[in-house]
Write an enzyme that holds these catalytic residues in place. Structure first.
Site, PDB file in Angstrom:
ATOM      1  N   ASP A  86      -3.205   1.455   6.839  1.00 28.82           N
ATOM      2  CA  ASP A  86      -2.322   1.096   5.730  1.00 28.82           C
ATOM      3  C   ASP A  86      -2.002  -0.402   5.720  1.00 28.82           C
ATOM      4  OD1 ASP A  86      -2.271   3.775   5.027  1.00 28.82           O
ATOM      5  OD2 ASP A  86      -0.489   4.193   6.246  1.00 28.82           O
ATOM      6  N   ASP A  93       0.859  -1.182   0.000  1.00 29.73           N
ATOM      7  CA  ASP A  93       0.000   0.000   0.000  1.00 29.73           C
ATOM      8  C   ASP A  93       0.893   1.229   0.000  1.00 29.73           C
ATOM      9  OD1 ASP A  93      -2.667   1.359   0.359  1.00 29.73           O
ATOM     10  OD2 ASP A  93      -1.655   2.053   2.181  1.00 29.73           O
ATOM     11  N   GLU A 148      -1.604  -1.545  -5.951  1.00 29.91           N
ATOM     12  CA  GLU A 148      -2.858  -0.931  -6.362  1.00 29.91           C
ATOM     13  C   GLU A 148      -2.590   0.003  -7.533  1.00 29.91           C
ATOM     14  OE1 GLU A 148      -6.729   1.161  -4.205  1.00 29.91           O
ATOM     15  OE2 GLU A 148      -4.783   1.088  -3.199  1.00 29.91           O
TER      16      GLU A 148
END
Length: 417
Positions: free
Chosen positions: A356, A191, A275
């Site tokens: 996170d 992340d 991501e």
């Protein structure tokens, strides 16, 4: 696979003058060829072929009084300039027709002698590496190279680059076989953020170095010095080069740090999941400077390139995947949360999550599920697989949510409605 190795080169004063002349000749050939194609299009004629352009703007132009000085430089960089123009046109047409993915590509433009970056490319006929380590360039001579490592194979071409800071680099292209690393069992989801650069699903944290923020004081000083100089003066040119050197120092430090971080991650893990962030959109907002300073796109690109070279896997999770809303323990979707919320408790199972770390674990689960369900082709039955699996797979097909009603499974393996 093709790899590029870049080294600093230190030409003498005479060689710098010859390189400047060659830069100018290659630029003129490029602009003449582009003008010829624009005239043909304006007159409704077909585009001149590359061979015809070469005869017109190089061979025939050398015999004219206006372009006789083209014969004073090597012909190889001039031909490569035309090939670069062909590549630019091909990229434009493929972008318009939809064959080229990514951002739209525009038509080629005329080059200027005031461009901050100048480059020349030499093929095998235009350069050689001497036994004493010097780089011999056609009609330029032997240039001293600062070798930081040995080339793994004989280079097929070399590009000489002059950057805005006045530094010369030689970039060699070599063809090598992928060297796969021994397989490991570890897989991580990452992340990315700004407060901390990255949080991995195994709990490790990578701090954000903030290279630009730390150098802002010096950058502001040299920018003020540049603003005080008279336009067109030699002092302004010196001040501009000082600003370029300060920015180059920041960029070099960031690039070196990103290489070290991506090398460590690729060597220690078999699969990495990220991501698909909308970096272009984030770079337009109030956090634009911090987003540019982070270099997320470079981080992702380096991971993908190193994974293809070393036999690792990089999976990209769709940006619409609610990684910050799902509970990584039970899979319950708890809804959106403002950025100020760094910890939250799941309303279903009561698990306390770091925002996170929870997102990284959800990204890991979604990437693993997509890789398991779609190893190189579509998930839906009855659809033929058009090609073999690529080294880098992109996934989490959220486009199927409306028809199936399911999202990717959370870290606990529970599908979420």
């Amino acid at each position: 696979m093709h790899l590029r190795y870049s080294f600093r080169v230190y030409p003498t004063a005479g060689q710098r003058a010859l390189l400047a002349r060659t830069f100018g000749c290659a630029r003129v050939v490029h602009n003449d060829a582009l003008a010829a194609r624009k005239e043909a299009r304006k007159g409704g004629l077909p585009y001149p072929k590359s061979t015809d352009l070469q005869k017109r703007v190089i061979t025939a132009a050398k015999r004219t009084a206006e372009r006789a000085w083209l014969a004073s430089v090597g012909v190889d960089p001039l031909i490569q300039s035309l090939r670069d123009l062909d590549t630019a046109y091909r990229n434009f047409f493929e972008s318009v027709s939809g064959k080229r993915a990514g951002r739209p590509v525009g038509l080629p433009r005329f080059k200027s002698k005031r461009d901050a970056r100048q480059s020349l490319r030499f093929t095998r006929n235009g350069f050689r590496i001497r036994s004493n380590g010097k780089l011999n360039l056609a009609k330029i001579g032997d240039v001293r190279v600062k070798w930081s490592r040995a080339l793994p194979a004989d280079p097929s071409s070399v590009t000489v680059v002059l950057d805005a800071a006045g530094r010369y680099h030689a970039s060699f292209v070599v063809d090598v076989e992928p060297s796969h690393l021994p397989e490991v069992d570890a897989e991580v989801g990452i992340d990315l953020g700004l407060t901390t650069y990255a949080v991995l699903s195994d709990g490790s944290v990578i701090d954000n170095p903030r290279f630009l923020r730390k150098a802002e004081k010096k950058l502001k000083a040299v920018q003020r010095e540049l603003a005080r100089k008279a336009k067109g003066s030699k002092n302004r040119a010196k001040a501009r080069r000082k600003v370029a050197k300060a920015h180059a120092k920041v960029a070099d430090a960031r690039r070196d740090w990103l290489h070290k971080q991506t090398n460590r991650i690729i060597r220690e893990t078999q699969a990495v999941y990220l991501e698909d962030l909308n970096v272009r959109g984030l770079a337009r907002g109030r956090l634009a400077k911090s987003v540019h300073d982070a270099g997320w796109s470079t981080f992702r690109r380096l991971l993908e390139e190193k994974a293809a070279r070393y036999g690792r896997h990089v999976g990209i999770v769709h940006r619409a995947f609610p990684s910050s809303q799902l509970c990584s323990e039970c899979g319950h979707r708890d809804g959106p949360k403002p950025l100020a919320v760094r910890e939250w408790a799941c309303s279903a199972c009561g698990a306390l999550h770091d925002r996170d770390l929870n997102a990284a674990r959800n990204i890991l689960a979604a990437g693993q599920a997509d890789r398991l369900n779609a190893p190189g082709g579509p998930v839906r039955p009855g659809v033929a697989i058009p090609h073999r699996a690529r080294p880098v797979e992109r996934g989490t097909r959220l486009g199927d949510q409306r028809s199936t009603g399911f999202r990717a499974a959370g870290a606990g393996g529970v599908s979420v409605l």
